[in-house]
Design an enzyme around this catalytic site. Sequence first.
Site, PDB file in Angstrom:
ATOM      1  N   GLU A  58      40.510  53.186  74.382  1.00  0.00           N
ATOM      2  CA  GLU A  58      41.658  53.345  75.282  1.00  0.00           C
ATOM      3  C   GLU A  58      41.441  54.597  76.096  1.00  0.00           C
ATOM      4  OE1 GLU A  58      45.587  53.643  73.492  1.00  0.00           O
ATOM      5  OE2 GLU A  58      46.486  53.245  75.454  1.00  0.00           O
ATOM      6  N   CYS A 253      48.502  51.307  74.314  1.00  0.00           N
ATOM      7  CA  CYS A 253      49.716  51.296  75.139  1.00  0.00           C
ATOM      8  C   CYS A 253      49.433  51.134  76.622  1.00  0.00           C
ATOM      9  CB  CYS A 253      50.499  52.583  74.913  1.00  0.00           C
ATOM     10  SG  CYS A 253      51.238  52.663  73.282  1.00  0.00           S
ATOM     11  N   GLU A 388      51.382  46.521  71.119  1.00  0.00           N
ATOM     12  CA  GLU A 388      52.351  46.707  70.027  1.00  0.00           C
ATOM     13  C   GLU A 388      53.687  46.138  70.475  1.00  0.00           C
ATOM     14  OE1 GLU A 388      52.183  50.917  69.267  1.00  0.00           O
ATOM     15  OE2 GLU A 388      50.583  50.665  67.795  1.00  0.00           O
TER      16      GLU A 388
HETATM   17  O1  AHR Z   1      45.918  54.940  69.750  1.00  0.00           O
HETATM   18  C1  AHR Z   1      46.979  55.552  70.413  1.00  0.00           C
HETATM   19  C2  AHR Z   1      48.178  54.629  70.564  1.00  0.00           C
HETATM   20  O2  AHR Z   1      48.706  54.291  69.333  1.00  0.00           O
HETATM   21  C3  AHR Z   1      47.889  53.309  71.199  1.00  0.00           C
HETATM   22  O3  AHR Z   1      47.894  53.380  72.565  1.00  0.00           O
HETATM   23  C4  AHR Z   1      49.020  52.454  70.717  1.00  0.00           C
HETATM   24  O4  AHR Z   1      48.686  51.107  70.644  1.00  0.00           O
HETATM   25  C5  AHR Z   1      49.393  53.071  69.404  1.00  0.00           C
HETATM   26  O5  AHR Z   1      50.747  53.321  69.314  1.00  0.00           O
END
Ligand code: AHR
Length: 674
Positions: A58, A253, A388
């Site tokens: 990410e 996210c 999520e």
């Molecule tokens: O890994 C960091 C965050 O943690 C991610 O973006 C999310 O999916 C989770 O809440």
Amino acid sequence: MSKMTFVKCLMLLVTLFLLTNCTVSDEDYSASDENIMLLDVQNIGAEVQGTMYGLFFEDINYAADGGLYAEKIKNRSFEFPQALMGWKSYGKVEVRTEGAPFARNPHYVRLSAPDHSQKHTGIENEGFFGVTAIKDAEYRFSVWARQSGTEGSRIQVELDNIVSMEESQVVAKAELDIVSREWKKYCVVLKASESVGKGVLRIFLKSTAGVDLEHVSLFPVDTWKGRENGLRTDLVQALADLRPGVFRFPGGCIVEGTDLESRYQWKNSVGPVENRPLNENRWHYTFTHRFYPDYYQSYGLGFFEFFQLSEDIGAEPLPVISVGLACQFQNDSQDAHVPVNELKPYIQDALDLLEFANGPIDSKWGKVRADMGHEAPFNLKYIGIGNEQWGEEYPERLKPFVDALRAKYPDVKIVGSSGPNSEGAQFDYLWPEMTKLGVDLVDEHFYRPESWFLSQGNRYDKYDRQGPKVFAGEYACHGKGKKWNHFHASLLEAAFMTGLERNVDVVHMATYAPLFAHIEGWQWRPDLIWYDNSRSVRSASYYVQQLFATNKGTNALTLLMDGKPVAGNEGQNGLFASAVYDATDEANYVVKIVNTDSLSHNVHIQLVGLSEEQGVVEAVRTRLNSEEPDVDNTLDEPNRIVPIEKSIKVKPNSKSIKTTVPASTVEMWRFPLK
Ligand code: AHR
């Protein structure tokens, strides 16, 4: 006593004799405390999926721009909301849009001559935490430019060490003539005469005739595989060395966005980099106590680069895309989300992504892929829908995606979500919903403290074997009051992972998260790999992941202590263990033991099901531990905690292994049977 019973008794005695007398043994083994583990070497168990142990990527902690993506110029297209953020300008500089070369990045700068020959017009970029260069290394500068009037113009490009006490701060420079009224790309390679930590890239106008500049870029020539829109070699090497089975991208996210507008839109991340529009990065403002106002997504590392990198490192790509729900943590109102009956374009995005990855080159999106240099399909097999998500709003939106994907791509495996928590009401609601929808895998997330990791050794022993498979998609041990990288957290992750390994029939993917963090730009920790602009360091958790991923074997084996899995249960002395068989390797039995206790423990692994002639003839023991449980490797001390391998002397025809596993230690044994 019948003849048969007599023979059986005799065989048992022989076995016992062999077990007690022929062992592979650690030098310091003493049998005062003996934890006997029975390893069944005869019954080869469930297949280990090729996707086991992978990567979660990410763009958080400056993982893409300022990290893996090797571009050194921040705000290279002048598209940040403050068009000159990251830049200083001097003399006559104007931000313009008329006649811009790239429709989706419409801003550029015009440099005009100052009103005196001794004065200067120019711009300088601060890079990501500085423009860093290494002595004698080469850097490819490029810019789109045109003369702004009728006459040709000239620019001077420099790398400057602005904190240097030397007479000159210039460490590399070159001149470029801009001799066309049409926009063209100009390139020059700069060689650094000295190393620079926090340098800048400067561009001076050198002529009286003005110039227009757009998409100013500086990459090291030495990128992964020498690609021009390339990635940092040290960071890709760290990924490759994990031998990951799966590669999830782009989050997290940022898949959802703070609002739908800022969600990750894959179509904006492909095609020529100059025309990929900027996106906000939610991690710039999600935590105001770690606020990074200059954190945006250039999409320079986009979906094409992701598929290409997956291919390079041999991981199955797993893209995750928006289900039409903006981040539910940040939006209470239903108005923030796409109504179910308006999901069509989002579903089309999912279908088009499959066409981009796998479609023929005469299909619309297959052609985009081919035009980017990859005619062959990427052979995408998985897609995640939603990150999520929770509540009824998720399954009702996921359903039309599943229907459309199944109709067009019946072989593609769909990953659904069980929400942000590893248990509780949302989790209990979503798992049956995912089963009803018939998704292939369910993504579970757990950033949890020590007590949780210690209690979850048996988690997957109880899962339904007939339902969707598990993707442990984001996890890390977050020490209570110690939410930073440290060895003890890594140890407990290893303990937990023995439970994944024992249950490979139900757990098909697992990815630690987050993957990357820049030491000057992190929002979230712990993380797997840390770096500054020129160095990187692998954490203890990295070595745990690597140990499991590179020794995952092909099949699970049964390993029991007192007839039970070794999962830190009562009476098991804080020990966790699992075993696999590896049909692809000579040293084809692997046992992993994690001692989470503060005392060392003797472990006696007895091999069950050996023929009389069979035995261990050689063994390699690997240990990972640390005398300082609260610390981790650092950029200055990258090898504080690394696995140590040792060949162990073996008595001929050994039928068991005796080892004293030190306190707080991950230990692995690898051995063939001959
Ligand atoms: O890994 C960091 C965050 O943690 C991610 O973006 C999310 O999916 C989770 O809440």
